[in-house]
Design a protein around this motif. Sequence first.
Motif, PDB file in Angstrom:
ATOM      1  N   SER A 218      -4.351   3.530   5.819  1.00 21.73           N
ATOM      2  CA  SER A 218      -4.811   3.645   4.432  1.00 21.73           C
ATOM      3  C   SER A 218      -3.848   2.924   3.498  1.00 21.73           C
ATOM      4  O   SER A 218      -4.268   2.240   2.550  1.00 21.73           O
ATOM      5  CB  SER A 218      -4.911   5.120   4.025  1.00 21.73           C
ATOM      6  N   PHE A 219      -2.565   3.084   3.765  1.00 23.47           N
ATOM      7  CA  PHE A 219      -1.538   2.405   2.983  1.00 23.47           C
ATOM      8  C   PHE A 219      -1.760   0.897   3.007  1.00 23.47           C
ATOM      9  O   PHE A 219      -1.744   0.236   1.964  1.00 23.47           O
ATOM     10  CB  PHE A 219      -0.163   2.748   3.571  1.00 23.47           C
ATOM     11  N   TYR A 220      -2.006   0.362   4.202  1.00 23.60           N
ATOM     12  CA  TYR A 220      -2.248  -1.081   4.323  1.00 23.60           C
ATOM     13  C   TYR A 220      -3.523  -1.491   3.595  1.00 23.60           C
ATOM     14  O   TYR A 220      -3.553  -2.526   2.889  1.00 23.60           O
ATOM     15  CB  TYR A 220      -2.344  -1.486   5.796  1.00 23.60           C
ATOM     16  N   PHE A 221      -4.582  -0.726   3.719  1.00 15.66           N
ATOM     17  CA  PHE A 221      -5.854  -1.091   3.096  1.00 15.66           C
ATOM     18  C   PHE A 221      -5.701  -1.204   1.572  1.00 15.66           C
ATOM     19  O   PHE A 221      -6.126  -2.196   0.961  1.00 15.66           O
ATOM     20  CB  PHE A 221      -6.933  -0.057   3.451  1.00 15.66           C
ATOM     21  N   PHE A 222      -5.094  -0.209   0.967  1.00 12.54           N
ATOM     22  CA  PHE A 222      -4.955  -0.229  -0.498  1.00 12.54           C
ATOM     23  C   PHE A 222      -3.925  -1.266  -0.946  1.00 12.54           C
ATOM     24  O   PHE A 222      -4.029  -1.812  -2.047  1.00 12.54           O
ATOM     25  CB  PHE A 222      -4.601   1.166  -1.001  1.00 12.54           C
ATOM     26  N   TRP A 223      -2.960  -1.532  -0.097  1.00 11.04           N
ATOM     27  CA  TRP A 223      -1.990  -2.624  -0.340  1.00 11.04           C
ATOM     28  C   TRP A 223      -2.734  -3.943  -0.521  1.00 11.04           C
ATOM     29  O   TRP A 223      -2.439  -4.722  -1.432  1.00 11.04           O
ATOM     30  CB  TRP A 223      -1.050  -2.668   0.857  1.00 11.04           C
ATOM     31  N   GLU A 224      -3.722  -4.185   0.323  1.00 15.66           N
ATOM     32  CA  GLU A 224      -4.501  -5.408   0.242  1.00 15.66           C
ATOM     33  C   GLU A 224      -5.496  -5.394  -0.918  1.00 15.66           C
ATOM     34  O   GLU A 224      -5.810  -6.440  -1.487  1.00 15.66           O
ATOM     35  CB  GLU A 224      -5.239  -5.653   1.558  1.00 15.66           C
ATOM     36  N   VAL A 225      -6.003  -4.212  -1.275  1.00 18.08           N
ATOM     37  CA  VAL A 225      -6.850  -4.104  -2.470  1.00 18.08           C
ATOM     38  C   VAL A 225      -6.074  -4.577  -3.691  1.00 18.08           C
ATOM     39  O   VAL A 225      -6.590  -5.313  -4.544  1.00 18.08           O
ATOM     40  CB  VAL A 225      -7.329  -2.647  -2.668  1.00 18.08           C
ATOM     41  N   MET A 226      -4.811  -4.184  -3.777  1.00 21.46           N
ATOM     42  CA  MET A 226      -3.947  -4.655  -4.866  1.00 21.46           C
ATOM     43  C   MET A 226      -3.833  -6.172  -4.871  1.00 21.46           C
ATOM     44  O   MET A 226      -3.949  -6.824  -5.908  1.00 21.46           O
ATOM     45  CB  MET A 226      -2.539  -4.081  -4.715  1.00 21.46           C
ATOM     46  N   THR A 227      -3.559  -6.740  -3.702  1.00 20.35           N
ATOM     47  CA  THR A 227      -3.357  -8.182  -3.593  1.00 20.35           C
ATOM     48  C   THR A 227      -4.584  -8.958  -4.038  1.00 20.35           C
ATOM     49  O   THR A 227      -4.491  -9.907  -4.825  1.00 20.35           O
ATOM     50  CB  THR A 227      -2.995  -8.560  -2.141  1.00 20.35           C
ATOM     51  N   ILE A 228      -5.747  -8.568  -3.533  1.00 16.97           N
ATOM     52  CA  ILE A 228      -6.974  -9.315  -3.833  1.00 16.97           C
ATOM     53  C   ILE A 228      -7.340  -9.202  -5.309  1.00 16.97           C
ATOM     54  O   ILE A 228      -7.675 -10.200  -5.964  1.00 16.97           O
ATOM     55  CB  ILE A 228      -8.123  -8.815  -2.934  1.00 16.97           C
ATOM     56  N   SER A 229      -7.263  -7.996  -5.862  1.00 18.38           N
ATOM     57  CA  SER A 229      -7.629  -7.820  -7.275  1.00 18.38           C
ATOM     58  C   SER A 229      -6.657  -8.541  -8.199  1.00 18.38           C
ATOM     59  O   SER A 229      -7.077  -9.157  -9.194  1.00 18.38           O
ATOM     60  CB  SER A 229      -7.689  -6.331  -7.624  1.00 18.38           C
ATOM     61  N   SER A 230      -5.361  -8.498  -7.898  1.00 19.76           N
ATOM     62  CA  SER A 230      -4.386  -9.196  -8.748  1.00 19.76           C
ATOM     63  C   SER A 230      -4.546 -10.707  -8.640  1.00 19.76           C
ATOM     64  O   SER A 230      -4.355 -11.436  -9.623  1.00 19.76           O
ATOM     65  CB  SER A 230      -2.957  -8.776  -8.396  1.00 19.76           C
ATOM     66  N   TYR A 231      -4.929 -11.194  -7.459  1.00 19.46           N
ATOM     67  CA  TYR A 231      -5.178 -12.633  -7.310  1.00 19.46           C
ATOM     68  C   TYR A 231      -6.291 -13.084  -8.251  1.00 19.46           C
ATOM     69  O   TYR A 231      -6.156 -14.092  -8.961  1.00 19.46           O
ATOM     70  CB  TYR A 231      -5.544 -12.965  -5.860  1.00 19.46           C
ATOM     71  N   PHE A 232      -7.395 -12.332  -8.284  1.00 20.25           N
ATOM     72  CA  PHE A 232      -8.507 -12.732  -9.147  1.00 20.25           C
ATOM     73  C   PHE A 232      -8.192 -12.512 -10.626  1.00 20.25           C
ATOM     74  O   PHE A 232      -8.757 -13.188 -11.488  1.00 20.25           O
ATOM     75  CB  PHE A 232      -9.778 -12.003  -8.740  1.00 20.25           C
ATOM     76  N   LEU A 233      -7.293 -11.577 -10.933  1.00 17.13           N
ATOM     77  CA  LEU A 233      -6.831 -11.442 -12.310  1.00 17.13           C
ATOM     78  C   LEU A 233      -6.095 -12.699 -12.766  1.00 17.13           C
ATOM     79  O   LEU A 233      -6.214 -13.137 -13.900  1.00 17.13           O
ATOM     80  CB  LEU A 233      -5.895 -10.235 -12.451  1.00 17.13           C
ATOM     81  N   ILE A 234      -5.301 -13.269 -11.856  1.00 13.97           N
ATOM     82  CA  ILE A 234      -4.510 -14.460 -12.177  1.00 13.97           C
ATOM     83  C   ILE A 234      -5.368 -15.714 -12.163  1.00 13.97           C
ATOM     84  O   ILE A 234      -5.214 -16.598 -13.006  1.00 13.97           O
ATOM     85  CB  ILE A 234      -3.345 -14.601 -11.174  1.00 13.97           C
ATOM     86  N   PHE A 235      -6.292 -15.797 -11.226  1.00  7.57           N
ATOM     87  CA  PHE A 235      -7.060 -17.018 -11.003  1.00  7.57           C
ATOM     88  C   PHE A 235      -7.925 -17.367 -12.211  1.00  7.57           C
ATOM     89  O   PHE A 235      -8.613 -16.520 -12.778  1.00  7.57           O
ATOM     90  CB  PHE A 235      -7.947 -16.851  -9.768  1.00  7.57           C
TER      91      PHE A 235
ATOM     92  N   ASP B 293      -7.076   9.962  12.361  1.00 11.28           N
ATOM     93  CA  ASP B 293      -7.244  10.876  11.240  1.00 11.28           C
ATOM     94  C   ASP B 293      -6.512  10.287  10.047  1.00 11.28           C
ATOM     95  O   ASP B 293      -5.278  10.301   9.976  1.00 11.28           O
ATOM     96  CB  ASP B 293      -6.681  12.264  11.571  1.00 11.28           C
ATOM     97  N   LEU B 294      -7.294   9.755   9.107  1.00 10.42           N
ATOM     98  CA  LEU B 294      -6.710   9.130   7.922  1.00 10.42           C
ATOM     99  C   LEU B 294      -6.412  10.204   6.875  1.00 10.42           C
ATOM    100  O   LEU B 294      -7.259  11.048   6.582  1.00 10.42           O
ATOM    101  CB  LEU B 294      -7.660   8.091   7.339  1.00 10.42           C
ATOM    102  N   ILE B 295      -5.211  10.153   6.321  1.00 17.86           N
ATOM    103  CA  ILE B 295      -4.796  11.102   5.279  1.00 17.86           C
ATOM    104  C   ILE B 295      -4.825  10.345   3.958  1.00 17.86           C
ATOM    105  O   ILE B 295      -3.920   9.572   3.640  1.00 17.86           O
ATOM    106  CB  ILE B 295      -3.388  11.662   5.565  1.00 17.86           C
ATOM    107  N   LEU B 296      -5.873  10.561   3.180  1.00 16.77           N
ATOM    108  CA  LEU B 296      -6.066   9.790   1.956  1.00 16.77           C
ATOM    109  C   LEU B 296      -5.299  10.360   0.767  1.00 16.77           C
ATOM    110  O   LEU B 296      -5.173   9.690  -0.258  1.00 16.77           O
ATOM    111  CB  LEU B 296      -7.550   9.702   1.622  1.00 16.77           C
ATOM    112  N   VAL B 297      -4.795  11.583   0.884  1.00 12.46           N
ATOM    113  CA  VAL B 297      -3.997  12.180  -0.186  1.00 12.46           C
ATOM    114  C   VAL B 297      -2.793  12.885   0.413  1.00 12.46           C
ATOM    115  O   VAL B 297      -2.945  13.773   1.261  1.00 12.46           O
ATOM    116  CB  VAL B 297      -4.801  13.196  -1.026  1.00 12.46           C
ATOM    117  N   ASN B 298      -1.618  12.469  -0.022  1.00 11.30           N
ATOM    118  CA  ASN B 298      -0.377  13.144   0.364  1.00 11.30           C
ATOM    119  C   ASN B 298       0.568  13.053  -0.827  1.00 11.30           C
ATOM    120  O   ASN B 298       1.091  11.984  -1.137  1.00 11.30           O
ATOM    121  CB  ASN B 298       0.235  12.499   1.604  1.00 11.30           C
ATOM    122  N   VAL B 299       0.761  14.174  -1.501  1.00  7.96           N
ATOM    123  CA  VAL B 299       1.511  14.195  -2.756  1.00  7.96           C
ATOM    124  C   VAL B 299       2.896  14.767  -2.535  1.00  7.96           C
ATOM    125  O   VAL B 299       3.045  15.845  -1.941  1.00  7.96           O
ATOM    126  CB  VAL B 299       0.776  15.039  -3.821  1.00  7.96           C
ATOM    127  N   ASN B 300       3.916  14.031  -2.985  1.00  3.12           N
ATOM    128  CA  ASN B 300       5.267  14.583  -3.059  1.00  3.12           C
ATOM    129  C   ASN B 300       5.796  14.368  -4.473  1.00  3.12           C
ATOM    130  O   ASN B 300       5.135  13.752  -5.306  1.00  3.12           O
ATOM    131  CB  ASN B 300       6.192  13.965  -1.991  1.00  3.12           C
TER     132      ASN B 300
END
Length: 517
Positions: A113-130, A55-62
């Motif tokens: 979910s945390f890991y998935f979006f962590w990697e979305v950051m990595t890939i998008s920032s890599y192509f921003l730099i490249f 059960d993935l929790i895509l929103v948890n606000v504190n």
Amino acid sequence: MVNPGFIYLLGAVILYFTKGKLRDFLAVMISAIGLLWIYNLPVGEGMKVAFLDLDLILVNVNNISRLVGVVFAFFGLCTMIYSLVFSDKKFYVLSHIYVGGSLAVLFAGDLFSFYFFWEVMTISSYFLIFDRTKPITEQTSYYYFLMHLVGGVSLLWGVLMNYSITGSILLRTVEYGLPFFILAVAIKLAFVGFHTWLPRNYSNVPFHISVLLSAYTTKVGVYALYRLLGAVSVQYAGVVTAIVGVLFALQQTEVRKLLSYHIVSQIGYMIVGIGVRNSYGIAGGMLHLTNNILYKGLLFMVIGTVIYSTDKEDLIDLGGLSKKLPITTFCGVIASLAIAGAPFLSGHVSKILIKNASSDPILVWGLFVAGIGTTLSFLKVMYFGFFRKREVEVKRKPNKLMLGSMLFVAGTIIAVGLMPNVITDLFNLGVQADYFSLSYMWKSLQPMLLALIIFKLAHDIIEPHEHDHVDRDIYPVIGYGINYVGGVLSKVQNGDVSRYILWLLTTLAIVWVSFLV
């Protein structure tokens, strides 16, 4: 509730299929909608999705994620406005994926979910730099990707280990796989020793991209430290990071490289606050995270404006810009005073909370020394870049969008510094302090006054000058070693079956003899 990161990710798709003024307008509107959406998010869970047996929790606000999310979105909006003149389809799409991934990490409620979006950051920032057309960014972006690939694999391994033992994927302080989580977080937040990807990249990309990058990657690493590693004592490591980072910064003459090392140093303050683990430390550490986004982002905007106007960014070549670029100079002064912790500006608020979180003399004196170095660094930047007498040609005036976005951020820094309790109450941080008491203001001014004296006495030493570059990065050496060993092994593994059988029999003989002995 919808995870705010999805607004930016959907926006990236829309921006891909638009162009011209419409795309400019939509880029700003998406950022504005994201900011309003985050500000109005209620605390709690929402948007659960079943995936396989999970059960993935895509929103948890504190309160903390909401605070950081608001500043993420606010600075994203300011960056979009600042960058409108220079933006192309690649920047629009990738920047929204990058900001969206960063926000989605903040509001994820489970480890996968945390890991998935962590990697979305990595890939998008890599192509921003490249950039294939520039050999230096092609090389540094590959270095960036490899470092963060190690961090991503470590995070995944830690998640799998923790899940296999506990049977839970909830995002909370982890119990198992700690070494893997520590390595992943250390790389992402640019802890000293794992920071080498940061100055290599932030100082070589186009200046509007370095403005964007300065706000997110390392701050997500700090947020991960807060959420995942509550059982790890890291405050002394934070002091080391703060001091070593500022020492590296003082050696630089290229301003963006100096600012990059100062990100490392300021991360040290955040680590100290979070590592102390009381209410003042955590509130101070997370407020320092958000403040750092503002004043460090503003400093990257300032030097970006200088690059745009003069085509120069090395302090050796700069000077005399205070009269030619008065608004840029004003913003630089505000940001420099804020990062130094001057009263009535945002940095004073978070630094006071961090310093009051613990009376440990190692932490107190360590941050005091780091504070002196911080003031010295920005005295160096502002004096030699803007106030010393030197004629530097201004080839083009900064456009109004650049100036407006800088003034907007500078105004926010001043507002937070003047109304700190409004901010802590708004986000329910649970701390109150008399930030304008004479004792607190004197505590903030002491390292600044000492830095002024040192700057005066050691002016000739601090003055930017040509010097040999010493590369202290050990990772290329390790990489060359791995390549060499791999080359040797590839030559040995030549497909000769008789040789493999001989190795096997020899190994068995050695083992047999060792047992007999």
